[in-house]
Design an enzyme around this catalytic site. Structure first.
Site, PDB file in Angstrom:
ATOM      1  N   SER A  70     -38.485  -6.432-187.283  1.00 40.52           N
ATOM      2  CA  SER A  70     -38.776  -7.071-188.576  1.00 40.52           C
ATOM      3  C   SER A  70     -37.584  -7.779-189.199  1.00 40.52           C
ATOM      4  O   SER A  70     -37.731  -8.430-190.231  1.00 40.52           O
ATOM      5  CB  SER A  70     -39.340  -6.044-189.563  1.00 40.52           C
ATOM      6  OG  SER A  70     -40.711  -5.838-189.317  1.00 40.52           O
ATOM      7  N   LYS A  73     -38.085 -11.335-190.079  1.00 41.56           N
ATOM      8  CA  LYS A  73     -38.596 -11.793-191.372  1.00 41.56           C
ATOM      9  C   LYS A  73     -37.530 -12.460-192.226  1.00 41.56           C
ATOM     10  O   LYS A  73     -37.857 -13.162-193.193  1.00 41.56           O
ATOM     11  CB  LYS A  73     -39.229 -10.625-192.134  1.00 41.56           C
ATOM     12  CG  LYS A  73     -40.496 -10.060-191.485  1.00 41.56           C
ATOM     13  CD  LYS A  73     -41.103  -8.948-192.322  1.00 41.56           C
ATOM     14  CE  LYS A  73     -42.425  -8.457-191.747  1.00 41.56           C
ATOM     15  NZ  LYS A  73     -42.268  -7.627-190.542  1.00 41.56           N
ATOM     16  N   SER A 134     -41.824  -4.904-195.968  1.00 47.14           N
ATOM     17  CA  SER A 134     -41.905  -5.463-194.621  1.00 47.14           C
ATOM     18  C   SER A 134     -43.353  -5.645-194.169  1.00 47.14           C
ATOM     19  O   SER A 134     -43.681  -5.477-192.985  1.00 47.14           O
ATOM     20  CB  SER A 134     -41.159  -4.566-193.616  1.00 47.14           C
ATOM     21  OG  SER A 134     -40.844  -5.284-192.445  1.00 47.14           O
TER      22      SER A 134
END
Length: 446
Positions: A70, A73, A134
């Site tokens: 993640s 991101k 997230s």
């Protein structure tokens, strides 16, 4: 040296000159970065960078490519912030939810807030869910809003990575989930593919998120927030960055004062990862750890990096904003009430110094030719603080800021204001120049 000779001198040297600062420095960073390996960091790869100078203070396999999970991101955040900054979006822009974003958002084994297809969310709703919790479905919805499709958004991610100098970056989706988790919705790659990045490139991206869009930190530093859009019962979003101040006593062992971002990541393939940043009295560090074995270990290793950074290095101010450059040559001013103007730093000049060490540094100053006449002078009036060029900090090990492009360039400005002469004075200057030229022409005949 008279005025005309000074102009010829400036032109002959291309208006580039080197100025020595009255600060004596050595630059032992390479030696210390190598010695730092005695930290015995428990991660597949890691890097610690001083935000202000761009110096790498520690690295371990920093160019080895791994799945970032993640931490992907961060690029999605960067592009959303870019769209906001360019007025292509506002925080209140409405976002519809596709079948893809809806399906992923319903899987609570991933980080998610459940989204509805019959509800429109604001960009702020989805960005906060992405940056704090997230949330993968929210990330995909934002990618589709900015890019039209996630596939086109991924193209934007890779194009932006190249612009930022991220040489190892290979994005195949916006969320950081492995393709096996995205199934038929995966925009690029085969079933077993993932995004790939090296720690050094993640540090570059983190730098640009913070520098270009510092408001991102105002959201990434929120430890807890309720998600209320489109739900009957608020969903508490707990930030996965447990090093943030503001958590309860049960999280106190992870808290590190000054931490305000930036992004965690975890998949089975990537392990536990974290791109962290901490700011203490203006001294900001950026760290990346990849491939640790547990949730707590990624924060323990980050703590070890931060401790090492602050215990080993200090941020030093070499020059203040507006401070005149020592022993500088002046720039000639044409049609001015003064014949020249001095130079000053347009912003504070800071660098990272190993504690107890002295550093020798010099500046190469490069004038902006678009500001200058053909003879090397600048046209009056000249405003105090007007940018005239830039200075580059140099040391025996080369320029500081090698990790981040142009971080070593410090604006150079006019130290004083020089007003324009009135028309009467300019007329006599022109007449004097004409006679001077005529005299030299006649003298050349004999």
């Amino acid at each position: 040296m008279n005025f005309k000779k000074r102009l010829r001198h400036l032109a002959a040297f291309g208006l580039i000159f080197t100025l020595a600062l009255a600060v004596s420095f050595q630059a032992p960073f390479a030696k210390n970065a190598e010695a730092a390996n005695t930290l015995g960091l428990k991660a597949k790869s890691a890097i610690l960078v001083d935000f202000n100078s761009g110096k790498v203070l520690y690295e371990k396999n920093a160019d080895q490519v791994y799945p970032p999970a993640s931490m992907t991101k961060m690029m999605t955040e960067y592009l959303v912030m870019q769209a906001l900054n360019q007025k292509r979006l506002t925080w209140n822009t409405k976002v519809s939810i596709s079948d893809y974003a809806y399906t992923i958002s319903q899987n609570r084994s991933f980080s998610n807030v459940p989204l509805r297809k019959d509800y429109q969310y604001t960009v702020r709703d989805l960005y906060e869910a992405m940056a704090i919790y997230s949330a993968n479905g929210a990330t995909i919805a934002l990618a589709e809003k900015v890019g039209g499709t996630e596939k086109h958004f991924v193209d934007m991610m890779n194009q932006t990575a190249k612009k930022l100098g991220m040489t190892t970056a290979h994005y195949i989706n916006s969320s950081g989930l492995d393709n096996v988790d995205l199934g038929k919705y995966a925009p690029y790659g085969s079933k077993n593919d993932s995004n790939e990045l090296a720690a050094r490139d993640l540090a570059k991206l983190a730098y640009h998120v913070i520098k270009d869009y510092p408001e991102a930190l105002q959201i990434s530093k929120i430890p807890l927030k309720n998600f209320t859009a489109g739900v009957k019962t608020p969903i508490q979003m707990v930030n996965w960055d447990y090093m943030l101040p503001g958590f309860g006593a049960d999280m106190a062992k992870f808290t590190y004062p000054g931490v305000d971002g930036l992004k965690t990541g975890h998949t089975d393939l990537a392990g536990y990862c974290f791109t962290g940043t901490v700011n203490r009295d203006g001294h900001r560090l950026v760290s990346v750890v990849m491939g640790t074995t547990s949730d707590s270990q990624r924060f323990e290793q980050t703590r070890a990096l931060f401790d090492f950074g602050y215990q080993t290095y200090s941020l030093k101010t070499i020059a203040k904003k507006g401070q005149k450059l020592k022993d500088q040559k002046t720039v000639a001013v044409h049609n001015g009430k003064q014949s020249s103007v001095g130079l000053a730093f347009g912003q504070p000049v800071k660098t990272t110094v190993t504690n107890g060490e002295k550093v020798h540094a010099t500046y190469k100053v490069v004038l902006d030719h678009s500001k200058l006449n053909k003879d090397g002078s600048i046209e009056a009036p000249v405003k105090k603080g007007e940018k005239i060029g830039y200075a580059v900090l140099k040391t025996s090990n080369g320029a500081y800021g090698s990790l981040y492009p142009n971080i070593d360039k410090v604006p150079v400005v006019a130290a004083d204001q020089v007003d324009k002469n009135n028309w009467f004075v300019r007329m006599f200057q022109a007449i004097g120049g004409l006679f001077s030229g005529l005299f030299h022409w006649i003298a050349g005949l004999f």
